[in-house]
Design a protein around this motif. Structure first.
Motif: not given
Length: 241
Positions: A119, A177, A187, A189, A236, A238-239
């Protein structure tokens, strides 16, 4: 855990399934207002430091994490239960509010290593003692290099309440978030939980070098204090932005 209500969120639920769940117990929210210039240079340039009434805020949150598990699986052995203390501030990215962590100290070495790797969060392993007697919590954390020590005792003072939108309490606590940076990329999440049930709190800070270990200077004023007994949380994936 099922998702039953979302009206308290400042932005909609993310798309797709959640991947991880955990429970936060006996959370202390300790918040200090600071001048934005004091911390603007300590967060990634792509993130906008969020302020309220001209002040940025530094939060220190000790708590006991339990029931850590992946979706469809039982709690993870060895790392499903450990105390943690994190230091954070509040940011936005393209208008979406969130949290930025300066550090997170965990009482599990494996959990700290995993969170750093998967993460990209600034986790550190620390020896942490978490003791609860009646409604009083004693929390002592010492990072292995001894540069970050956080020793406090705290407990609730008032009846439970839920913060109303537009209040400082809502702004500080209802965050869904987290943002982080890795290899010059931002990033995020997303998380979800019920609205916080808060109580006014009192705390004694016996020793606190945790903020200084992140090159942060806390003001000498008394912090704003809130307590929450329990919160179940969904995460959710990690983006990258």
């Amino acid at each position: 855990m099922t998702i039953t209500t979302t009206s308290h969120r400042p932005f909609p639920l993310p798309k797709g399934p959640w991947i991880m769940a955990q429970t936060w117990n006996d959370v202390l929210f300790a918040h200090w207002p600071v001048e934005p210039a004091a911390i603007r240079g300590k967060i990634p340039a792509d993130l906008e430091l969020e302020t309220l009434n001209g002040k940025a805020w530094i939060g220190i949150l000790p708590f006991l994490l339990t029931d850590l598990r992946a979706r469809f699986l039982p709690p993870i052995p060895v790392i499903s239960r450990f105390p943690e203390v994190n230091i954070r501030t509040y940011v936005t990215y393209q208008g979406v509010p969130g949290v930025y962590f300066f550090s997170l100290d965990a009482g599990s070495r494996l959990a700290a290593l995993s969170a750093r790797h998967y993460f990209h969060l600034p986790y550190f392993h620390a020896d942490i003692a978490f003791n609860k007697e009646d409604s009083r919590i004693r929390f002592f954390s010492r990072r292995s290099d001894a540069k970050a020590v956080f020793h406090t005792s705290y407990g609730p003072l008032s009846d439970p309440f839920s913060a109303q939108k537009g209040t400082l309490e809502y702004w500080l606590t209802e965050r869904y978030r987290l943002y982080t940076a890795h290899n010059r990329r931002i990033y995020y999440e997303d998380i979800h939980h019920s609205q916080w049930t808060l109580q006014e709190a009192e705390a004694e800070f016996h020793q606190n070098t945790a903020a200084a270990a992140s090159d942060l200077v806390l003001p000498h004023t008394a912090p704003l204090l809130h307590y929450a007994k329990k919160q179940h949380v969904l995460f959710w994936a990690l983006q990258g932005v």
